[in-house]
Design an enzyme around this catalytic site. Structure first.
Site, PDB file in Angstrom:
ATOM      1  N   LYS A 168      79.898  65.532  23.723  1.00  0.00           N
ATOM      2  CA  LYS A 168      78.921  64.665  23.070  1.00  0.00           C
ATOM      3  C   LYS A 168      77.545  65.317  23.139  1.00  0.00           C
ATOM      4  CE  LYS A 168      77.338  59.810  23.194  1.00  0.00           C
ATOM      5  NZ  LYS A 168      77.514  58.506  23.887  1.00  0.00           N
TER       6      LYS A 168
ATOM      7  N   SER B 181      78.664  54.695  20.927  1.00  0.00           N
ATOM      8  CA  SER B 181      77.983  55.841  20.364  1.00  0.00           C
ATOM      9  C   SER B 181      78.772  57.136  20.479  1.00  0.00           C
ATOM     10  CB  SER B 181      76.631  56.027  21.059  1.00  0.00           C
ATOM     11  OG  SER B 181      76.811  56.276  22.449  1.00  0.00           O
TER      12      SER B 181
ATOM     13  N   SER C 168      80.301  52.423  25.059  1.00  0.00           N
ATOM     14  CA  SER C 168      80.206  53.520  24.096  1.00  0.00           C
ATOM     15  C   SER C 168      81.271  54.591  24.245  1.00  0.00           C
ATOM     16  CB  SER C 168      78.822  54.171  24.174  1.00  0.00           C
ATOM     17  OG  SER C 168      77.838  53.301  23.686  1.00  0.00           O
TER      18      SER C 168
END
Length: 529
Positions: free
Chosen positions: A95, A171, A195
């Site tokens: 990420k 996210s 998330s």
């Protein structure tokens, strides 16, 4: 089956036994990325075409050359008889909220579009030391602010591999999409209100939020520092345990990391659930919305197919020897989102103050008359809508005249949520649970654009996950079937502090108990093109 579709555990085993090389595995993953991902996110995307709408767009930056060097180094170690580590040759998608030395680390924001990290985040460094190959950086909601991945400054935004007209969640949606599409077997994400778990549920993979402090946050671009939890995204529970084994543990560079011994997560996976007490709470089978004008609560039941999936999972576990305890009270769960709205935005506003165009990141190119104007223009041009909204709300609710009304009250609510979990996991209490079984999300993946722009409604996608963040306890989402539109349904196991081994063991038991069900054999449509 292509090499990229193997589990991380199997990849590592094959590399270590010289059945396949790390370089061959890397090339297989790179070929899958080239086939399904489409163009990477860009600050100047131009028109989103029909072809774009058919692709996954998980990656911001594929670090192919760096990954090839890592894979070749693993193969060299194997050739000379060295131990390359438990993740030998396993590609990992990172990420883009984690620093990786000498690579762009943008947090999916224009304001960090020129930032090359001078060091590598501890969790990523631990995986690389264990033989993992960092294949690239994946997209996310800007600074992790969102539940759909649509707020990224880098477009096209990621799409769900099961149906590219739908969101992958957020996210950590880029990572979940990459794992589901076979672009990488593992991804490291962050979980602040769900998330990791929410996109894992939407994309039909496994996502674990560890106990707060179980995994170091050093090198992670912070959202809400008292809640952020890095953790694994994987295709199955075994891979999740393997990755957690690598990244967990105290870190001298992170004062909030826990000096608690790390369990052998793989050793306990196959021990079954006989004698375990697993609870079902009616408070997790409905969503509660609060009217902003009156404060009155409006409760709506979850879709029947999601509740059915959870209750079916309970029956599978009951058949394997677990004791299912009904009607577990979790009364303060309904206040999780309002409390999160306040706490997270105060902490986000504080963390965003460091982006001022002075030390790193984008500085306005326009003429300025003084330092204050430079700050304002740099932030105004560099931040998207979601960071700006969080700065405004965070500063408002933490102001001296409002802090008692909002921020301090939210902290008290967070304490009440924690007490709910303490009560049901208390080994001398009434319920003595080993885990709480719940849905992960109130819906399956929603269409692109259907919710984006409504910050309140978007946040309620996390109502069933956020309580674990407030309490700091671990929780894992595992695939629990498909809905009538063939979209994945996620089910969640929540445990007490540092009980990751236990909830992973339950998740693995559920996998074994459902391994022959037809939905297990269905693949995401993006993989089948």
């Amino acid at each position: 089956m292509e090499l990229c579709d193997l589990s991380a555990y199997e990849m590592s085993r094959m590399v270590r036994q010289r059945e396949v090389s790390a370089t061959e595995i890397l090339h297989s993953c790179l070929e899958r990325i080239a086939r399904v991902d489409g163009r990477p996110g860009s600050l100047t995307p131009g028109e989103i075409t029909e072809e774009d709408r058919q692709r996954v767009h998980a990656f911001l930056n594929v670090t192919g050359e760096r990954a090839l060097q890592q894979a070749q180094a693993i193969d060299q170690k194997i050739a000379t008889g060295e131990d390359p580590g438990p993740l030998a040759g396993v590609p990992v998608a990172v990420k883009d909220l984690f620093c990786v030395k000498d690579t762009l680390t943008t947090a999916a924001s224009r304001i960090l579009s020129n930032f090359r990290a001078p060091y590598t985040a501890t969790p990523v460094a631990r995986m690389e030391a264990a033989g993992a190959v960092t294949i690239g950086k994946v997209n996310l909601d800007e600074f992790a602010y969102g539940s759909s991945n649509e707020s990224s400054a880098y477009q096209p935004a990621p799409r769900n591999p099961w149906d590219t007209s739908r969101v992958p969640g957020g996210s950590s949606g880029g990572g979940a999409a990459a794992v589901a599409a076979g672009e990488a077997p593992l991804s490291i994400g962050t979980d602040t209100s769900g998330s990791i778990r929410q996109p894992a549920a939407f994309c039909g993979v496994v996502g674990l939020k560890p106990t707060y402090g179980r995994v170091s946050r050093y090198g992670l671009i912070a959202f809400a520092s008292s809640i952020d939890s890095p953790g694994p995204i994987a295709r199955d529970v075994t891979d999740t345990a393997l990755m957690l084994q690598t990244i967990a543990g105290v870190d001298p560079a992170d004062a909030t990391s826990a000096a608690v011994p790390v369990d052998d997560y793989l050793a306990a996976l196959e021990q079954g659930v006989k004698g375990m007490r697993i609870g079902l709470s009616p408070d997790y089978f409905r969503i509660t919305f609060f009217d902003p004008e009156t404060g009155e609560a409006d409760q709506q039941p979850l879709p029947a197919e999601i509740e059915i999936a959870v209750r079916r999972a309970a029956e599978v576990l009951r058949g394997m020897g677990a004791e299912i305890i009904e009607d577990i009270p979790m009364p303060n769960t309904v206040y999780g989102i309002p409390a999160y709205f306040v706490v997270s935005r105060v902490e986000a506003a504080s963390n965003l103050h460091r982006y001022d165009g002075v030390k790193y990141g984008v500085r306005t190119s326009e003429p300025v008359h003084d330092l204050r104007q430079m700050y304002r223009k740099s932030r105004g041009q560099g931040f998207g809508r979601q960071p700006k909204l969080r700065i405004l709300m965070g500063m408002y609710v933490s102001a001296a005249q409002y802090s008692e009304q909002y921020y301090n009250r939210a902290l008290k609510v967070r304490t009440l949520i924690r007490r709910d979990f303490d009560a049901v996991f208390d080994r001398t209490g009434q319920y003595r649970l080993d885990a709480l079984l719940t849905p992960t999300t109130p819906t399956t993946a929603f269409p692109m654009g259907a919710v984006y722009g409504n910050s309140v409604l978007m946040q309620y996608a996390d109502q069933l996950t956020v309580a674990a963040n407030h309490a700091g306890v671990p929780a894992v989402s595992v695939p629990g079937g498909l809905d009538e539109q063939s979209l994945p349904i996620g089910i969640q196991f929540i445990g007490s502090d540092y009980s990751e081994a236990k909830i992973l063991r339950i998740g693995r038991s559920y996998e074994l108990g459902t391994q022959d069900e037809p939905w297990r054999g269905i693949k995401p449509s993006a993989v089948c093109v």
